[in-house]
Structure formats: structure tokens, C-alpha cells
Motif scaffolding. Structure first.
Motif, mmCIF file in Angstrom:
data_model
loop_
_atom_site.group_PDB
_atom_site.id
_atom_site.type_symbol
_atom_site.label_atom_id
_atom_site.label_comp_id
_atom_site.label_asym_id
_atom_site.label_seq_id
_atom_site.Cartn_x
_atom_site.Cartn_y
_atom_site.Cartn_z
ATOM 1 N N GLY A 198 25.417 -37.922 -21.420
ATOM 2 C CA GLY A 198 24.456 -38.959 -21.059
ATOM 3 C C GLY A 198 23.383 -38.531 -20.089
ATOM 4 O O GLY A 198 22.509 -39.313 -19.752
ATOM 5 N N GLU A 199 23.423 -37.304 -19.632
ATOM 6 C CA GLU A 199 22.428 -36.836 -18.674
ATOM 7 C C GLU A 199 21.189 -36.362 -19.432
ATOM 8 O O GLU A 199 20.930 -35.172 -19.573
ATOM 9 C CB GLU A 199 23.022 -35.736 -17.804
ATOM 10 N N LEU A 200 20.435 -37.338 -19.927
ATOM 11 C CA LEU A 200 19.253 -37.074 -20.743
ATOM 12 C C LEU A 200 17.997 -37.420 -19.966
ATOM 13 O O LEU A 200 17.996 -38.309 -19.124
ATOM 14 C CB LEU A 200 19.293 -37.920 -22.017
ATOM 15 N N GLN A 201 16.912 -36.736 -20.311
ATOM 16 C CA GLN A 201 15.617 -37.071 -19.716
ATOM 17 C C GLN A 201 15.194 -38.452 -20.192
ATOM 18 O O GLN A 201 15.603 -38.918 -21.247
ATOM 19 C CB GLN A 201 14.563 -36.052 -20.123
ATOM 20 N N ASN A 202 14.376 -39.113 -19.415
ATOM 21 C CA ASN A 202 13.866 -40.422 -19.803
ATOM 22 C C ASN A 202 12.347 -40.377 -19.746
ATOM 23 O O ASN A 202 11.790 -40.202 -18.684
ATOM 24 C CB ASN A 202 14.401 -41.487 -18.859
ATOM 25 N N PRO A 203 11.646 -40.498 -20.860
ATOM 26 C CA PRO A 203 12.169 -40.701 -22.212
ATOM 27 C C PRO A 203 12.772 -39.407 -22.744
ATOM 28 O O PRO A 203 12.303 -38.314 -22.422
ATOM 29 C CB PRO A 203 10.949 -41.118 -23.024
ATOM 30 N N PRO A 204 13.800 -39.524 -23.603
ATOM 31 C CA PRO A 204 14.520 -38.349 -24.062
ATOM 32 C C PRO A 204 13.826 -37.563 -25.163
ATOM 33 O O PRO A 204 14.109 -36.395 -25.366
ATOM 34 C CB PRO A 204 15.827 -38.943 -24.594
ATOM 35 N N VAL A 205 12.906 -38.213 -25.883
ATOM 36 C CA VAL A 205 12.327 -37.624 -27.076
ATOM 37 C C VAL A 205 10.821 -37.863 -27.095
ATOM 38 O O VAL A 205 10.358 -38.931 -26.692
ATOM 39 C CB VAL A 205 12.975 -38.236 -28.342
ATOM 40 N N ARG A 206 10.078 -36.883 -27.566
ATOM 41 C CA ARG A 206 8.629 -37.044 -27.707
ATOM 42 C C ARG A 206 8.332 -38.192 -28.673
ATOM 43 O O ARG A 206 9.083 -38.426 -29.630
ATOM 44 C CB ARG A 206 7.995 -35.752 -28.216
ATOM 45 N N PRO A 207 7.221 -38.908 -28.481
ATOM 46 C CA PRO A 207 6.885 -40.047 -29.346
ATOM 47 C C PRO A 207 6.843 -39.714 -30.834
ATOM 48 O O PRO A 207 7.298 -40.509 -31.655
ATOM 49 C CB PRO A 207 5.507 -40.481 -28.849
ATOM 50 N N GLU A 208 6.339 -38.530 -31.200
ATOM 51 C CA GLU A 208 6.259 -38.181 -32.625
ATOM 52 C C GLU A 208 7.652 -37.994 -33.242
ATOM 53 O O GLU A 208 7.866 -38.295 -34.415
ATOM 54 C CB GLU A 208 5.384 -36.951 -32.865
ATOM 55 N N VAL A 209 8.624 -37.548 -32.447
ATOM 56 C CA VAL A 209 9.995 -37.407 -32.947
ATOM 57 C C VAL A 209 10.630 -38.785 -33.105
ATOM 58 O O VAL A 209 11.299 -39.063 -34.101
ATOM 59 C CB VAL A 209 10.841 -36.490 -32.025
ATOM 60 N N MET A 210 10.402 -39.678 -32.144
ATOM 61 C CA MET A 210 10.919 -41.047 -32.252
ATOM 62 C C MET A 210 10.326 -41.742 -33.473
ATOM 63 O O MET A 210 11.044 -42.461 -34.183
ATOM 64 C CB MET A 210 10.611 -41.855 -30.985
ATOM 65 N N LEU A 211 9.048 -41.527 -33.745
ATOM 66 C CA LEU A 211 8.413 -42.126 -34.918
ATOM 67 C C LEU A 211 9.047 -41.586 -36.199
ATOM 68 O O LEU A 211 9.351 -42.351 -37.122
ATOM 69 C CB LEU A 211 6.907 -41.849 -34.910
ATOM 70 N N ARG A 212 9.272 -40.279 -36.256
ATOM 71 C CA ARG A 212 9.915 -39.671 -37.431
ATOM 72 C C ARG A 212 11.315 -40.257 -37.634
ATOM 73 O O ARG A 212 11.698 -40.610 -38.740
ATOM 74 C CB ARG A 212 10.002 -38.162 -37.279
ATOM 75 N N LEU A 213 12.083 -40.386 -36.550
ATOM 76 C CA LEU A 213 13.426 -40.962 -36.650
ATOM 77 C C LEU A 213 13.375 -42.412 -37.125
ATOM 78 O O LEU A 213 14.160 -42.817 -37.988
ATOM 79 C CB LEU A 213 14.146 -40.867 -35.306
ATOM 80 N N SER A 214 12.445 -43.188 -36.590
ATOM 81 C CA SER A 214 12.297 -44.589 -37.013
ATOM 82 C C SER A 214 11.951 -44.682 -38.496
ATOM 83 O O SER A 214 12.489 -45.525 -39.215
ATOM 84 C CB SER A 214 11.212 -45.288 -36.193
ATOM 85 N N ASN A 215 11.054 -43.822 -38.952
ATOM 86 C CA ASN A 215 10.693 -43.802 -40.375
ATOM 87 C C ASN A 215 11.892 -43.429 -41.242
ATOM 88 O O ASN A 215 12.091 -44.008 -42.317
ATOM 89 C CB ASN A 215 9.528 -42.843 -40.631
ATOM 90 N N LEU A 216 12.700 -42.478 -40.782
ATOM 91 C CA LEU A 216 13.878 -42.071 -41.545
ATOM 92 C C LEU A 216 14.924 -43.191 -41.597
ATOM 93 O O LEU A 216 15.627 -43.331 -42.593
ATOM 94 C CB LEU A 216 14.492 -40.801 -40.954
ATOM 95 N N GLY A 254 25.170 -25.619 -19.756
ATOM 96 C CA GLY A 254 24.536 -26.737 -19.083
ATOM 97 C C GLY A 254 23.118 -27.028 -19.519
ATOM 98 O O GLY A 254 22.500 -26.277 -20.249
ATOM 99 N N GLY A 255 22.645 -28.180 -19.077
ATOM 100 C CA GLY A 255 21.333 -28.661 -19.448
ATOM 101 C C GLY A 255 21.419 -29.488 -20.711
ATOM 102 O O GLY A 255 22.337 -29.320 -21.510
ATOM 103 N N THR A 256 20.487 -30.419 -20.869
ATOM 104 C CA THR A 256 20.495 -31.244 -22.077
ATOM 105 C C THR A 256 19.074 -31.474 -22.547
ATOM 106 O O THR A 256 18.355 -32.289 -21.995
ATOM 107 C CB THR A 256 21.176 -32.613 -21.827
ATOM 108 N N ASP A 257 18.684 -30.730 -23.568
ATOM 109 C CA ASP A 257 17.413 -30.952 -24.243
ATOM 110 C C ASP A 257 17.753 -31.569 -25.595
ATOM 111 O O ASP A 257 18.106 -30.859 -26.530
ATOM 112 C CB ASP A 257 16.658 -29.642 -24.429
ATOM 113 N N ILE A 258 17.695 -32.881 -25.689
ATOM 114 C CA ILE A 258 18.073 -33.560 -26.927
ATOM 115 C C ILE A 258 16.907 -33.621 -27.910
ATOM 116 O O ILE A 258 17.107 -33.822 -29.101
ATOM 117 C CB ILE A 258 18.636 -34.956 -26.617
ATOM 118 N N CYS A 259 15.696 -33.422 -27.429
ATOM 119 C CA CYS A 259 14.520 -33.509 -28.286
ATOM 120 C C CYS A 259 14.527 -32.426 -29.363
ATOM 121 O O CYS A 259 14.267 -32.707 -30.534
ATOM 122 C CB CYS A 259 13.244 -33.434 -27.455
#
Length: 141
Positions: free
Chosen positions: A87-105, A55-60
Motif C-alpha cells: 500500500g505504500e504507493l505514490q499519490n497519484p499512483p499512475v500517470r493520467p494516460e495510464v489511468m485513461l488506458r485502464l478505464s478504457n480497458l 524495496g520501493g513501489t513504482d506501480i505505474c
């Protein structure tokens, strides 16, 4: 679904990297490299997929680890990232620096992020992560 995706990757001569995750710090990973023995690799993957967490969902953490693996690695250019979750994810699910890295990729290496939502939950956090939510899947149990 993960097994079928790995079979498709093998047919396309692409590597496949699978991460199983749960709460904070619970990540296991498994790689089927390009050119590995297909039958042997799939049998090993089945053994890996048989494991579970409690159990638990740490998607970051897995997104951070996966994006670090893809970043600057030619082997993973044009990679697809598939998230399978209840779908039981935290909101926001990911730290901003990870979202930026994903967007760049997504821009630099043509990364596509897809989501498979299992259950009847709505998941705004999953929608935030995926490249295009309209193309995502839902499986109701």
C-alpha cells in the motif's frame, strides 16, 4: 494468493501473466500460457515467485506494461488484474494516460482490477486504481 490465482486460471483454461515489481525499472514477468503443462508451469511459477527486489513501489510501470499487453489482444479479453502491495504507493499512483488506458480497458475488454493490501496501511492510491474497492482484500500481518 498469486499461486492460487494461477491455479484457478489453469482450471478455467485462461492464460496467466505475473509481474513482480518494485522501484522504478524493477519489473520481472512470467507467463503461463493456455494449454501449458500445468505441473511444469506451476513449478516454474514457484521459482519465479521466490525472487524479490529490495524495496520501493513504482506501480505505474507494471500497470502501463500490463495495460499495453491487454490492449487489443483478444487472448486477454475479460482479464483480471490483481495488485498485491503493502500500500505504500505514490499519490497519484499512475500517470493520467495510464489511468485513461485502464478505464478504457475496463469498458472495452471488461478488465477488472483487484487489490490485495498486505499490512495495516490505508491506501487511497490503491483505491483509485481498483475497479471496485468494496470488493478488495486486506491481510493484516
Amino acid at each position: 494468493v498469486v499461486l492460487e490465482c494461477s491455479k484457478l486460471a489453469a482450471k478455467q483454461n485462461r492464460a496467466c501473466y505475473v509481474m513482480a515489481f518494485s522501484g522504478a525499472g524493477n519489473i520481472n514477468d512470467f507467463e503461463i500460457p493456455i494449454g501449458s503443462q500445468r505441473k511444469e508451469g506451476l513449478l516454474d511459477l514457484l521459482g519465479f515467485l521466490g525472487g524479490s527486489f529490495r524495496g520501493g513501489t513504482d506501480i505505474c510501470s507494471p500497470l502501463d506494461r500490463g495495460s499495453a499487453l491487454i490492449e487489443g489482444n483478444v487472448q486477454w479479453g475479460g482479464a483480471d488484474l490483481l495488485l498485491v502491495t503493502d500500500g505504500e504507493l505514490q499519490n497519484p499512483p499512475v500517470r493520467p494516460e495510464v489511468m485513461l488506458r485502464l478505464s478504457n480497458l475496463e469498458i472495452e475488454q471488461e478488465l477488472e482490477i483487484h487489490g490485495l493490501l498486505v499490512g495495516r496501511n490505508q491506501s487511497t492510491p490503491l483505491e483509485m486504481i481498483c475497479t471496485s474497492w468494496d470488493n478488495q482484500f486486506r491481510v493484516h500481518n
